[in-house]
Write an enzyme that holds these catalytic residues in place. Structure first.
Site, PDB file in Angstrom:
ATOM      1  CE  LYS A 191      -1.613   3.227   1.955  1.00  0.00           C
ATOM      2  NZ  LYS A 191      -1.636   4.500   1.855  1.00  0.00           N
ATOM      3  CD  GLU A 266      13.172   0.055   9.463  1.00  0.00           C
ATOM      4  OE1 GLU A 266      14.025   0.957   9.794  1.00  0.00           O
ATOM      5  OE2 GLU A 266      13.646  -1.081   9.989  1.00  0.00           O
ATOM      6  CB  CYS A 300      13.483   8.986   8.366  1.00  0.00           C
ATOM      7  SG  CYS A 300      14.094   8.023   7.397  1.00  0.00           S
ATOM      8  CD  GLU A 400      10.423  12.332  11.601  1.00  0.00           C
ATOM      9  OE1 GLU A 400       9.303  11.951  11.989  1.00  0.00           O
ATOM     10  OE2 GLU A 400      11.134  11.828  11.084  1.00  0.00           O
TER      11      GLU A 400
END
Ligand code: NAD
Length: 498
Positions: A191, A266, A300, A400
């Protein structure tokens, strides 16, 4: 949309399908309810393509197709060498279609074409080949010497491996996730992120051409709350891999927990770069500016917290400010663009919101950032890169942002530096920059994270594992040799000797 005249004929043809369909069981199919969604060109906010919107029923179909392919297509039982031949053929096709894939990736994500062409696409071919070769050279039947028994351990593919992926490196992450799963003989359902489904779908054309059996790779584009959720909750999957935010990671892990499906997460990061006073300051400043503006900061593992030795802080700031102010912002497909737009208006607002909150909490706006205007593209989702400075409790030092925002802090000595690095809920990747390799290695080993890099940032040599800890992920990793075993179910076979 970006000037259609500049698009390759194969890209134009691909985008002209209305809608671009899902790929299930080796066929291009419409969703059960006929739903569609649009994917935008972040460089000017216009629609690039209409894409089939998969939901729970379509996920059912994709999982059923993958299960059928696992038990009937011969993929799972094919000699590893023959499977590797097909995976290498797929890698050949990725290389052959590099220009089209790079153009589509640039258009969908907004990233500079040179980045997609020079890194993202070739990396997919490289990862496919690396895992195909690793599988060929891995012993799947190991005798276990033990007295009184004849014992061995054998490894088999699990079955259906499902993946829910993010929008920042859509195709590259297909490569990182699919390669070990396929090399091990699993079948797959992906997906892709709703913002960036295009290259994953184009990749399916190459899967077809490579002669990989129908149903081994299935792709259902759609939204997270519908298609992604249905896939994670599906009782027919045997393994789950998720790359994305910690918030969604928790939902995915809970769904897999209910079905006792092994899951690999992850997740995000808040990478630090520790710069000592014995390096070439201007050179390191240039590398960190490149790191934080790479993919518009939507990376990331990139360096978002810059920890600078107090002796060189001022010099570093003035060099970095000058370089960052000159980063060429533009449409991803335009030559010379160094930094494209954010992927969406939502992401742009998130970045701008963080800069506002950080400065409201007292951060110094060394370079204030803010919305950017690009000539000819007034509706693009552009932001200027920003440099903020201050203490470690500021929101921009802790959370983040996923944008081109560097947060600068000073340190006096090694202990203070390592304390600041590890003062993070994340644990993905950090770097240390020093001419003193003893010190650099000491610091690298004291950083609590999946990767520590020395005198570089975002370093991905082939075969080196990459995996986060704490809020950055769990359940394994990607890219290393162990990842192949994540997709192989171990089984012991023991014979009693009379
Ligand atoms: P996200 O978590 O919002 O979305 C990721 C995927 O999850 C998308 O496909 C989305 O549709 C799907 N999703 C959303 N809600 C869902 C739900 N309820 N159930 C199932 N699926 C759902 O993340 P994003 O905004 O696409 O990506 C950014 C995040 O990804 C950042 O945190 C970044 O650090 C992280 N990331 C990590 C790595 C890594 O290797 N560690 C790599 C790339 C990105």
């Amino acid at each position: 949309m970006a000037d259609p005249k500049k698009l390759l004929p194969e890209v134009k043809a691909f985008l002209s399908d209305r809608p671009i369909k899902m790929f299930i069981g080796g066929a291009w199919v419409e969703p059960a309810d006929g739903g569609t969604f649009q994917t935008l060109d972040p460089g000017d906010g216009s629609a690039v393509a209409t894409v089939a919107e998969g939901k729970a029923t379509d996920i059912d179909g994709a999982v059923a197709a993958a299960r059928k392919a696992f038990s009937e297509s011969g993929w799972a039982t094919l000699p590893v060498k023959d499977r590797a031949v097909l995976i290498h053929r797929l890698a050949d096709l990725v290389e052959k279609n590099r220009a089209a894939l790079a153009q589509l990736e640039s258009l969908d994500v907004g990233k500079p074409l040179a980045q997609a062409d020079g890194f993202d696409v070739p990396n997919v071919a490289q990862t496919l080949r690396w895992y195909a070769d690793l599988a060929v050279n891995t012993r799947l039947r190991e005798p276990i010497p033990v007295s009184g028994f004849e014992a061995r351990q054998v490894r088999f593919p699990y079955g259906v491996a499902a993946f829910v992926l993010p929008w920042n490196f859509p195709l590259l992450l297909v490569g990182w996730n699919l390669s070990p799963a396929l090399a091990a003989g699993n079948t797959t359902v992906i997906k892709p992120a709703e913002d960036t489904p295009l290259t994953t779908l184009y990749f399916c054309k190459l899967v077809e051409q490579a002669g990989i059996p129908a149903g081994v790779v299935n792709v259902v584009p759609g939204y997270g709350e519908t298609a992604g959720k249905a896939l994670a909750e599906h009782p027919g999957i045997n393994r789950m891999g998720f790359t994305g935010s910690p918030e969604v990671g928790r939902l995915i892990a809970s769904a897999c927990g209910k079905n006792l499906v092994p899951v690999k997460l992850e997740l995000g990061g808040k990478g630090a770069a520790v710069v000592f006073d014995d390096v070439d300051i201007e050179q390191v400043a240039g590398k960190l500016v490149a790191a934080v503006t790479l993919n518009t900061g939507q990376v990331c593992c990139t360096a978002t917290r810059w920890l600078l030795h107090e002796k060189v802080y001022d010099r570093f700031v003035s060099a970095a400010r000058e370089m960052m102010g000159k980063v060429r912002i533009g449409h991803g497909l335009e030559p010379g663009t160094e930094m494209g737009p954010a992927v969406s208006e939502k992401q742009r607002q998130r970045i701008l919101g963080y800069i506002d909150k950080g400065t409201a909490q007292g951060a110094e706006a060394i370079l204030p950032g803010g919305p950017a205007q690009v000539t000819g593209h007034p509706k693009g989702f552009y932001v200027k890169p920003a440099m903020l400075g201050g203490g470690p409790d500021n929101i921009c030092a802790r959370e983040e942002i996923f944008g081109p925002v560097a947060y600068l802090m000073k340190f006096r000595d090694e202990d203070e530096a390592i304390g600041l690095v590890n003062r993070s809920s994340y644990g993905l990747a950090n770097s240390v920059w020093s001419a003193d390799l003893g010190r650099a290695n000491r610091l690298a080993g004291s950083m609590v994270a999946g990767s520590s890099w020395i005198n570089g940032h975002n370093l991905f040599p082939p075969g080196v594992p990459y995996a986060g800890c704490n809020l950055s992920g769990c359940g394994g990793g990607v890219l290393g040799p162990d990842t192949l075993f994540d997709y192989l179910r171990p089984q012991s076979i023991v014979r009693a000797l009379a």
